[in-house]
Enzyme design. Structure first.
Site: not given
Lengths: 228, 303
Positions: A7-10
């Protein structure tokens, strides 16, 4: 539980600092109305502060999409209580605890809601101010801020409190506006339009579309080399 | 169409139940618009021993009559703590009651964990009602054969709730369920106006008097067959059994019984009814028989 998915971590569109403090007679919360797209000041009318019930208000910094998602979930939670005919509405302490559990659970699954939240309101007739962030860190304090606010606003509030322990409503509002002004000067991702919430035993009042541009003085910019 | 009439004797009542072709399935309506399986489940509640709940403006109290299946067995626990502010008293199938109690306890724990606050009684009752209703609308389940009396204290004050196998729940000022509970309800109706302003001790005495009215003439409330639970303003739940019950029984006037032929008894708490040898005041009355009213050879353990 590794399904191979990541999953996106930003964050993409993000909000900057939130500042809150407890005063004599209530709790106050402020956040500016900017949704930054990296360094671009993209959306200048984003409402990052909302009233949950008459006993609680929530403001978030971090990813705006995640904030909107959690806002929908919380609004449905409040709706469920109303439809069920429950007499006790969600208070700030319960919201803070629930939010901590949700955020910590998401982080433990490596799918965080990229948020730093401030919960303000009342719990059992006592003013309540709490902080929760994307890794599930949670605490209560008399003054709380996220992001740059932690470095600029919190020391300002603590200094004011050293002079006078219990702030009145007007003093609190002035202090909070001053904090936001300093943040606008110093934080590149800040903006002069903001919201302010005032929570008293009577309920929650949100002041929208406030503007501190007129109070700013950029004369000092002339003395900075490279300005012109 | 065949109709069988069966009579079931319970105490002094004669129940006549019509067995017909609409009662084998909880998912089948009768032509009169009734679910017979649900009604039969409510009969199970009437088989259990009596329990009484009553509340004042500050406290909620439960008292229950514990039954021993034989002289060898201990008296079956009737009151179960659910949380620091809720207790439940059961009448009917004990096993079903335990399932519901476990559910209620996890609901209370979840509220404490996720919201850091005590679960409101009305929220709990809705969830229990929803759970019990499922069992009245599925072909692969049966209704819960237990009636509950809940006593609790939350931000709205003290509460007494009653639940039925029909999944209905009722908010009550006072209530009694179980065998011969009509006598208790009569007492409660008669004294209804006194409860709101009762003190803690007066409230317990009212509940005990109501419970006493369900007893046959030759049986008394003792510290072995009686349980008390109380919760209220500034007071977490306490459940009293055995010796802890003594002070409350002592306050009770054992002679003043509705229609009772009580023997001459002094204010000392009576010992277990079977320990006849120790009683020195059994001048006129012979030692009372055990409090077990369960018909013999009954495989369904209802308490």
């Amino acid at each position: 539980m590794n399904t191979g998915k990541s999953h996106t971590m930003y964050p993409s569109t993000s909000g900057t600092s939130v500042v809150g403090l407890v005063y004599d007679g209530g709790v106050m919360l402020a956040a500016d109305s900017l949704g930054s797209y990296g360094s671009l000041a993209r959306f200048r009318d984003v409402k990052r502060l909302f009233k949950v019930t008459d006993k609680a208000a929530l403001a978030c910094s971090g990813d705006i999409a995640d904030y909107q998602f959690i806002r929908e979930v919380i609004e449905q939670k409040v709706r469920d209580d109303v439809c069920g005919g429950y007499t006790r509405e969600l208070n700030a302490g319960a919201l803070h605890c629930w939010l901590t559990r949700v955020l910590y659970n998401r982080r433990s699954r490596f799918d965080p809601l990229w948020l730093e939240c401030v919960v303000a309101g009342y719990k059992d007739d006592e003013p309540f101010l709490g902080y929760v962030d994307k890794i599930g860190t949670a605490f209560e304090a008399k003054e709380v801020a996220t992001g740059f606010g932690l470095h600029f606003a919190v020391p300002m509030i603590r200094e004011a409190r050293e002079k006078k322990q219990n702030l009145s409503c007007d003093e609190a509002r002035k202090l909070l506006t001053e904090c936001l002004k300093v943040l606008y000067y110093r934080d590149c991702r800040a903006h002069f339009k903001y919201q302010l919430a005032d929570i008293t035993p009577e309920g929650v009042t949100i002041h929208d579309d406030l503007n501190l541009k007129k109070e700013t003085n950029w004369e000092v910019a002339n003395y900075i080399s490279g300005y012109e | 169409r065949h109709q069988n009439i069966t009579g079931v004797v319970d105490g002094s009542q004669l129940l006549v139940m019509f067995r017909n072709q609409y009662d084998n399935d909880v998912t089948v309506w009768s032509p009169q618009g009734r679910l017979h399986q649900v009604e039969y489940a409510m009969e199970a509640v009437k088989q259990g021993s009596a329990t009484v709940g009553v509340k004042s403006s500050s406290h909620a109290v439960l008292v229950a009559l514990k039954r021993a299946s034989s002289e060898l067995a201990a008296h079956q626990k009737k009151i179960m703590p659910i949380d620091k502010h809720i207790a439940v008293s059961i009448s009917g199938l004990t096993a079903d009651a335990r399932v519901l109690s476990r559910f209620m306890r996890t609901e209370c724990l979840n509220e404490q964990f996720a919201h850091n606050q005590a679960l409101s009684l009305n929220k709990l009752m809705e969830r229990v009602g929803a759970k019990m209703q499922i069992a009245t609308q599925r072909y692969d389940k049966r209704p819960y054969g237990v009636g509950l009396l809940l006593a609790g204290f939350d931000e709205d004050g003290p509460h007494i709730y009653q639940t039925c196998p029909s999944a209905n729940y009722y908010d009550c000022q006072a209530m009694a369920i179980g065998a011969r509970s009509q006598s208790a309800r009569t007492y409660l109706e008669r004294h209804l106006d006194e409860f709101r302003s009762s003190t803690r001790e007066e409230l317990i005495r009212h509940a005990l008097r109501a419970l006493r009215d369900t007893l046959p003439n030759d049986v008394e409330l003792t510290n072995k067959n009686c349980s008390i639970a109380i919760v209220g303003k500034g007071e977490d739940l306490s459940i009293y059994d055995d010796d802890d019950v003594n002070p409350y029984l002592e306050g009770l006037d054992q002679e003043e019984r509705r229609g009772g032929a009580g023997g001459a008894r002094d204010a000392q708490p009576p010992a277990a009814p079977t320990a006849a040898a120790e009683e020195d005041d059994a001048a006129s009355a012979p030692p009372p028989p055990p409090t077990d009213e369960q018909p013999q050879g009954d495989s369904m353990e209802t308490d």
